[in-house]
Design a protein around this motif. Structure first.
Motif, PDB file in Angstrom:
ATOM      1  N   UNK A 189      11.182  12.404  13.578  1.00 11.97           N
ATOM      2  CA  UNK A 189      10.762  12.025  14.930  1.00 11.97           C
ATOM      3  C   UNK A 189       9.504  11.165  14.892  1.00 11.97           C
ATOM      4  N   UNK A 190       8.756  11.253  13.801  1.00 14.13           N
ATOM      5  CA  UNK A 190       7.472  10.560  13.698  1.00 14.13           C
ATOM      6  C   UNK A 190       7.533   9.285  12.862  1.00 14.13           C
ATOM      7  N   UNK A 191       8.352   9.310  11.810  1.00 11.31           N
ATOM      8  CA  UNK A 191       8.463   8.160  10.910  1.00 11.31           C
ATOM      9  C   UNK A 191       9.936   7.935  10.581  1.00 11.31           C
ATOM     10  N   UNK A 192      10.235   6.838   9.874  1.00  9.68           N
ATOM     11  CA  UNK A 192      11.605   6.626   9.427  1.00  9.68           C
ATOM     12  C   UNK A 192      11.670   6.809   7.903  1.00  9.68           C
ATOM     13  N   UNK A 193      12.839   7.223   7.437  1.00 10.69           N
ATOM     14  CA  UNK A 193      13.049   7.501   6.022  1.00 10.69           C
ATOM     15  C   UNK A 193      13.994   6.487   5.397  1.00 10.69           C
ATOM     16  N   UNK A 194      13.738   6.174   4.148  1.00 13.52           N
ATOM     17  CA  UNK A 194      14.682   5.360   3.381  1.00 13.52           C
ATOM     18  C   UNK A 194      15.889   6.206   3.020  1.00 13.52           C
ATOM     19  N   UNK A 240       0.852  -1.196   0.000  1.00  9.40           N
ATOM     20  CA  UNK A 240       0.000   0.000   0.000  1.00  9.40           C
ATOM     21  C   UNK A 240       0.888   1.246   0.000  1.00  9.40           C
ATOM     22  N   UNK A 241       0.829   1.989  -1.087  1.00 15.70           N
ATOM     23  CA  UNK A 241       1.654   3.192  -1.222  1.00 15.70           C
ATOM     24  C   UNK A 241       0.791   4.447  -1.182  1.00 15.70           C
ATOM     25  N   UNK A 242       1.180   5.390  -0.354  1.00 12.95           N
ATOM     26  CA  UNK A 242       0.527   6.691  -0.340  1.00 12.95           C
ATOM     27  C   UNK A 242       1.276   7.625  -1.271  1.00 12.95           C
ATOM     28  N   UNK A 299       6.668   3.532   8.697  1.00 13.20           N
ATOM     29  CA  UNK A 299       6.477   3.510  10.142  1.00 13.20           C
ATOM     30  C   UNK A 299       7.797   3.266  10.870  1.00 13.20           C
ATOM     31  N   UNK A 300       7.934   3.869  12.031  1.00  7.94           N
ATOM     32  CA  UNK A 300       9.136   3.666  12.855  1.00  7.94           C
ATOM     33  C   UNK A 300       9.182   2.239  13.403  1.00  7.94           C
ATOM     34  N   UNK A 301      10.372   1.843  13.826  1.00  2.86           N
ATOM     35  CA  UNK A 301      10.594   0.529  14.464  1.00  2.86           C
ATOM     36  C   UNK A 301      10.189  -0.623  13.556  1.00  2.86           C
ATOM     37  N   UNK A 309      -0.576   9.291   7.705  1.00  2.00           N
ATOM     38  CA  UNK A 309      -1.136   8.044   7.171  1.00  2.00           C
ATOM     39  C   UNK A 309      -0.159   6.877   7.275  1.00  2.00           C
ATOM     40  N   UNK A 310       1.124   7.142   7.046  1.00  2.00           N
ATOM     41  CA  UNK A 310       2.109   6.062   7.168  1.00  2.00           C
ATOM     42  C   UNK A 310       2.410   5.798   8.648  1.00  2.00           C
ATOM     43  N   UNK A 311       2.371   6.840   9.454  1.00  6.78           N
ATOM     44  CA  UNK A 311       2.604   6.705  10.893  1.00  6.78           C
ATOM     45  C   UNK A 311       1.540   5.817  11.533  1.00  6.78           C
ATOM     46  N   UNK A 312       0.294   5.965  11.079  1.00 12.92           N
ATOM     47  CA  UNK A 312      -0.831   5.188  11.607  1.00 12.92           C
ATOM     48  C   UNK A 312      -0.937   3.795  10.976  1.00 12.92           C
ATOM     49  N   UNK A 313      -0.105   3.535   9.971  1.00 14.17           N
ATOM     50  CA  UNK A 313      -0.126   2.222   9.337  1.00 14.17           C
ATOM     51  C   UNK A 313      -1.206   2.040   8.302  1.00 14.17           C
ATOM     52  N   UNK A 314      -1.851   3.128   7.872  1.00 10.55           N
ATOM     53  CA  UNK A 314      -2.904   3.012   6.857  1.00 10.55           C
ATOM     54  C   UNK A 314      -2.321   2.801   5.467  1.00 10.55           C
ATOM     55  N   UNK A 315      -1.076   3.270   5.287  1.00  7.91           N
ATOM     56  CA  UNK A 315      -0.309   2.925   4.090  1.00  7.91           C
ATOM     57  C   UNK A 315       1.035   2.377   4.568  1.00  7.91           C
ATOM     58  N   UNK A 316       1.637   1.511   3.757  1.00  4.73           N
ATOM     59  CA  UNK A 316       2.925   0.924   4.140  1.00  4.73           C
ATOM     60  C   UNK A 316       4.075   1.884   3.866  1.00  4.73           C
ATOM     61  N   UNK A 317       4.004   2.547   2.725  1.00  9.01           N
ATOM     62  CA  UNK A 317       5.051   3.476   2.307  1.00  9.01           C
ATOM     63  C   UNK A 317       4.423   4.773   1.820  1.00  9.01           C
ATOM     64  N   UNK A 318       5.066   5.888   2.123  1.00  9.20           N
ATOM     65  CA  UNK A 318       4.685   7.152   1.511  1.00  9.20           C
ATOM     66  C   UNK A 318       5.733   7.476   0.463  1.00  9.20           C
ATOM     67  N   UNK A 319       5.312   7.452  -0.799  1.00  9.92           N
ATOM     68  CA  UNK A 319       6.189   7.810  -1.915  1.00  9.92           C
ATOM     69  C   UNK A 319       5.541   9.025  -2.564  1.00  9.92           C
TER      70      UNK A 319
END
Length: 280
Positions: free
Chosen positions: A111-116, A38-40, A223-225, A90-100
């Motif tokens: 601080x909220x999410x992790x980046x590639x 799921x990509x946002x 998402x983090x972690x 949306x990615x923080x809440x897990x509604x999408x797997x990746x934000x592209x």
């Protein structure tokens, strides 16, 4: 008194534990199990992601990147259009797997999410009316500048000591300049290039200030972690870079033969290897 034997009790406990395992196995395992990534992406920001005028299907640079990642993983790509400010939540809440979605690394987002690992280094650029005497970003300190809400464009306006006027989309920010509600507008290089070109035949002509407002590494948000997911995304980006896909996809949507006429010279490298001033 229970008649359940100790062995049976242990087996039952193990069975319950095994049922809970998929939920704790990590997001990458969930993606592989459901066979869907799921990509946002942006809802309507060409050339990154926007509805195709003929098919109404989502199309663009970021849509193709999601599809390529999904294909490499052997799963289907599901595109979810997002507003600019919804990309992180949306990615923080897990509604999408990746934000592209042309997502720039900032300290507050990190601080909220992790980046590639970043796949290109973008610039936030300022466009003003062609008749404006200003030539540097300092000339617009304290002035009202338009941008999309919740974007790094808005942050760069604040960093410059200017007054942000925000909208849901770049088209509205463009109109704010045309209607004298703002002295200029800030967006990424390709968006500003396109709008400056359009302004030559539509409305009041604009010019781009050559000094960037800020530099910003663009990566994929998740998402983090989720270390397994991060490692998989980074490995896939490197693979797509080495194979030539990232350059080909860039050229298709943003390259020398498009209205943006931009050449991708970046390579996928760890964030720590880039020299830049992080946006707060």
């Amino acid at each position: 008194m229970s008649n359940v034997s100790p062995k049976l009790a242990l087996w039952a406990a193990a069975a319950v534990l095994s049922l809970a395992t998929p939920a704790s196995a990590g997001q990458l395992a969930d993606i592989m199990a459901r066979k869907e990534l799921r990509c946002g992406t942006f809802a309507d920001v060409p050339p990154f992601a926007a509805p195709d005028t003929k098919t109404r299907e989502m199309a663009g640079h970021d849509v193709d990147l999601c599809t390529a990642i999904a294909k490499d993983w052997g799963v289907e790509a599901k595109i979810t259009p997002l507003s600019v400010e919804a990309r992180v939540p949306e990615v923080k809440l897990g509604r999408v797997d990746l934000t592209i979605a042309n997502l720039a690394y900032t300290l507050s987002r990190a601080e909220q999410i992790q980046f590639s690992d970043p796949y290109y280094l973008a610039k936030e650029m300022l466009a003003v009316k062609a008749s404006d005497p200003g030539t540097t970003k300092a000339d617009f300190k304290g002035k009202r500048l338009a941008s999309t809400k919740g974007s790094t464009s808005e942050m760069s306006i604040k960093m410059n000591g200017s007054d942000p006027l925000t909208f849901q989309d770049t088209g509205s920010a463009f109109m704010a300049v045309q209607q004298n509600k703002a002295l200029g507008m800030v967006a990424n290089t390709m968006t500003i290039t396109k709008l400056v070109n359009e302004s030559k035949t539509k409305g009041v002509e604009l010019k781009m200030i050559q000094e960037p407002m800020v530099f910003q590494p663009i990566g994929i948000g998740m998402k983090k972690d989720e270390p397994a997911l991060l490692a998989k995304v980074n490995a896939t980006l490197k693979k797509l870079d080495d194979s030539g896909f990232l350059n080909a996809n860039w050229n298709k949507w943003l390259g020398p033969d498009t209205e943006f006429k931009m050449t991708r010279t970046d390579k996928v490298v760890p964030l720590s290897e880039l020299k830049f001033e992080p946006i707060p």
